[in-house]
Write a protein that holds these residues in place. Structure first.
Motif, PDB file in Angstrom:
ATOM      1  N   GLY A  18    -120.395 -79.420 -30.405  1.00 24.57           N
ATOM      2  CA  GLY A  18    -120.234 -80.830 -30.047  1.00 24.57           C
ATOM      3  C   GLY A  18    -119.518 -80.997 -28.722  1.00 24.57           C
ATOM      4  O   GLY A  18    -119.927 -81.808 -27.874  1.00 24.57           O
ATOM      5  N   ARG A  19    -118.450 -80.235 -28.517  1.00 23.99           N
ATOM      6  CA  ARG A  19    -117.722 -80.318 -27.245  1.00 23.99           C
ATOM      7  C   ARG A  19    -118.590 -79.834 -26.082  1.00 23.99           C
ATOM      8  O   ARG A  19    -118.583 -80.426 -24.995  1.00 23.99           O
ATOM      9  CB  ARG A  19    -116.427 -79.495 -27.335  1.00 23.99           C
ATOM     10  N   ALA A  48    -121.263 -82.404 -25.171  1.00 24.55           N
ATOM     11  CA  ALA A  48    -120.673 -83.468 -24.362  1.00 24.55           C
ATOM     12  C   ALA A  48    -120.543 -83.033 -22.906  1.00 24.55           C
ATOM     13  O   ALA A  48    -120.830 -83.806 -21.975  1.00 24.55           O
ATOM     14  CB  ALA A  48    -119.308 -83.856 -24.930  1.00 24.55           C
ATOM     15  N   HIS A  93    -123.979 -83.127 -21.242  1.00 21.21           N
ATOM     16  CA  HIS A  93    -124.390 -84.495 -20.896  1.00 21.21           C
ATOM     17  C   HIS A  93    -123.633 -85.019 -19.681  1.00 21.21           C
ATOM     18  O   HIS A  93    -124.225 -85.660 -18.796  1.00 21.21           O
ATOM     19  CB  HIS A  93    -124.160 -85.420 -22.090  1.00 21.21           C
ATOM     20  N   THR A  94    -122.348 -84.773 -19.631  1.00 17.72           N
ATOM     21  CA  THR A  94    -121.556 -85.315 -18.526  1.00 17.72           C
ATOM     22  C   THR A  94    -121.794 -84.568 -17.207  1.00 17.72           C
ATOM     23  O   THR A  94    -121.359 -85.042 -16.165  1.00 17.72           O
ATOM     24  CB  THR A  94    -120.057 -85.314 -18.865  1.00 17.72           C
ATOM     25  N   ALA A 125    -127.419 -89.000 -18.135  1.00 23.44           N
ATOM     26  CA  ALA A 125    -126.898 -87.755 -18.699  1.00 23.44           C
ATOM     27  C   ALA A 125    -127.929 -86.646 -18.522  1.00 23.44           C
ATOM     28  O   ALA A 125    -129.133 -86.903 -18.385  1.00 23.44           O
ATOM     29  CB  ALA A 125    -126.574 -87.941 -20.177  1.00 23.44           C
ATOM     30  N   ARG A 136    -127.295 -90.271 -23.156  1.00 23.47           N
ATOM     31  CA  ARG A 136    -126.782 -89.197 -24.007  1.00 23.47           C
ATOM     32  C   ARG A 136    -126.970 -89.475 -25.491  1.00 23.47           C
ATOM     33  O   ARG A 136    -127.102 -88.544 -26.293  1.00 23.47           O
ATOM     34  CB  ARG A 136    -125.315 -88.917 -23.686  1.00 23.47           C
ATOM     35  N   GLU A 137    -126.984 -90.757 -25.872  1.00 23.47           N
ATOM     36  CA  GLU A 137    -127.150 -91.065 -27.288  1.00 23.47           C
ATOM     37  C   GLU A 137    -128.536 -90.661 -27.807  1.00 23.47           C
ATOM     38  O   GLU A 137    -128.727 -90.499 -29.015  1.00 23.47           O
ATOM     39  CB  GLU A 137    -126.891 -92.550 -27.534  1.00 23.47           C
ATOM     40  N   TYR A 147    -117.952 -83.725 -30.309  1.00 24.97           N
ATOM     41  CA  TYR A 147    -118.454 -84.524 -29.189  1.00 24.97           C
ATOM     42  C   TYR A 147    -117.503 -85.674 -28.878  1.00 24.97           C
ATOM     43  O   TYR A 147    -117.130 -85.895 -27.712  1.00 24.97           O
ATOM     44  CB  TYR A 147    -119.844 -85.066 -29.532  1.00 24.97           C
ATOM     45  N   GLN A 148    -117.102 -86.401 -29.916  1.00 24.18           N
ATOM     46  CA  GLN A 148    -116.218 -87.555 -29.723  1.00 24.18           C
ATOM     47  C   GLN A 148    -114.865 -87.138 -29.155  1.00 24.18           C
ATOM     48  O   GLN A 148    -114.249 -87.876 -28.382  1.00 24.18           O
ATOM     49  CB  GLN A 148    -116.018 -88.289 -31.052  1.00 24.18           C
ATOM     50  N   ALA A 166    -115.895 -86.440 -25.304  1.00 27.10           N
ATOM     51  CA  ALA A 166    -116.454 -87.560 -24.529  1.00 27.10           C
ATOM     52  C   ALA A 166    -116.802 -88.687 -25.493  1.00 27.10           C
ATOM     53  O   ALA A 166    -117.947 -88.803 -25.926  1.00 27.10           O
ATOM     54  CB  ALA A 166    -117.693 -87.114 -23.762  1.00 27.10           C
ATOM     55  N   LEU A 185    -118.038 -91.771 -27.536  1.00 26.79           N
ATOM     56  CA  LEU A 185    -119.184 -92.652 -27.366  1.00 26.79           C
ATOM     57  C   LEU A 185    -118.731 -94.108 -27.321  1.00 26.79           C
ATOM     58  O   LEU A 185    -117.694 -94.463 -27.887  1.00 26.79           O
ATOM     59  CB  LEU A 185    -120.170 -92.447 -28.512  1.00 26.79           C
TER      60      LEU A 185
END
Length: 289
Positions: free
Chosen positions: A103-104, A107, A110-111, A191, A222-223, A244-245, A248, A250
């Motif tokens: 998840g990290r 993120a 995407h960034t 993203a 990204r979503e 992820y959260q 970064a 959401l």
């Protein structure tokens, strides 16, 4: 060694050419994949495709994702018009620790960003693919308009032309497209998307690290990647989202937008696989709030 004639033999020759190693064994994994053992102990996979744009798009996508130095991506050793050689991933089992890390890393991928919505990977063609379906990487600055014009409506029109969706039913999806500016949530920069992030393209490595394969990479929201993970059942998804959260967060209300982002893959699947996916897409469209 002596290889019998046929696709596997040619796959071995291609693997030798792009790795600079001697082939010690080949084994067919599927109709399009061959596992090749090299004399230094490494194992690579040769993937065959029908056309040069498909190979070029996938190779460029893998390299673009890898250049973000985020989620691990199998090394691309080279490709020609019909074959690509990549590292073999030794698979393990999904686990919470690996999912949080994934998840990290997702993120971070995407960034890393993209030049525009719809931007192809450097060296990738405009006429690309998502699975077996054509996908055009045409750029735009406004996500709602771009997503409607280049990701949702082309597949809806094909589904109607094929008789998978009726003209009357198509209105439900068209109305969502008209409402996308209000449904899309806060504006975000483009993203760097995997673009076909269903569970089959998420490989849980034996070393505890996730690898991503078979991208339809492009600049997007990204979503959309996260919605596809949810649509097709990623193991340990709660942990992936938690990681992820943490890295970064959401924008608020993202859970209410999942269906909007799932329209794209659902309509692609409707075009490829028929009415069942069309009914899911129509249900999502009718429930959009």
């Amino acid at each position: 060694m002596s290889l019998s004639p046929g696709p596997a033999a040619r796959d071995g020759e291609v693997a030798a050419r792009f790795t600079g190693r001697t082939v010690t064994g080949v084994r067919a994994l599927s109709g399009a994949l061959t596992e090749v053992r090299l004399d230094d102990g490494r194992i690579v996979v040769v993937k065959r495709a029908d056309g040069p744009d498909a190979v070029r798009a996938e190779a460029a996508g893998l390299r673009w994702l890898a250049s973000a130095d985020a989620v691990r991506i199998p090394v691309v050793h080279g490709h020609d018009a019909h074959r690509m050689v990549v590292d073999r991933v030794m698979e393990g089992r999904p686990g919470r620790r690996a999912a949080l890390r994934f998840g990290r890393e997702l993120a971070a991928l995407h960034t890393a960003g993209a030049p525009a919505f719809g931007a192809p990977p450097p060296g990738g063609p405009v006429e690309a693919y998502i699975g077996l379906a054509p996908m055009r990487n045409v750029t735009g600055d406004d996500w709602p308009g771009w997503y409607a014009e280049h990701r949702v409506l082309p597949y809806l029109r094909t589904a109607v032309d094929d008789g998978t969706v009726t003209a009357g039913e198509a209105g439900a999806v068209e109305r969502v497209c008209e409402r996308l500016p209000e449904l899309a949530g806060p504006a975000e920069p483009p993203a760097r998307l995997h673009g076909d992030l269903w569970n089959g393209n998420v490989l849980w490595g034996a070393d505890g690290h996730v690898r991503l394969i078979d991208p339809a990479a492009h600049g997007g929201h990204r979503e959309t990647d996260l919605a596809m993970l949810a649509l097709f059942g990623c193991p340990e998804l709660d942990a992936v989202l938690a990681g992820y959260q943490e890295a970064a967060p959401l924008a608020g209300g993202w859970r209410t937008r999942v269906g909007v982002h799932q329209l794209f893959p659902l309509l692609v699947h409707a075009v490829l696989f028929g009415r069942g996916y069309a009914e899911q897409a129509l249900a999502v469209a009718r429930s959009a709030r």
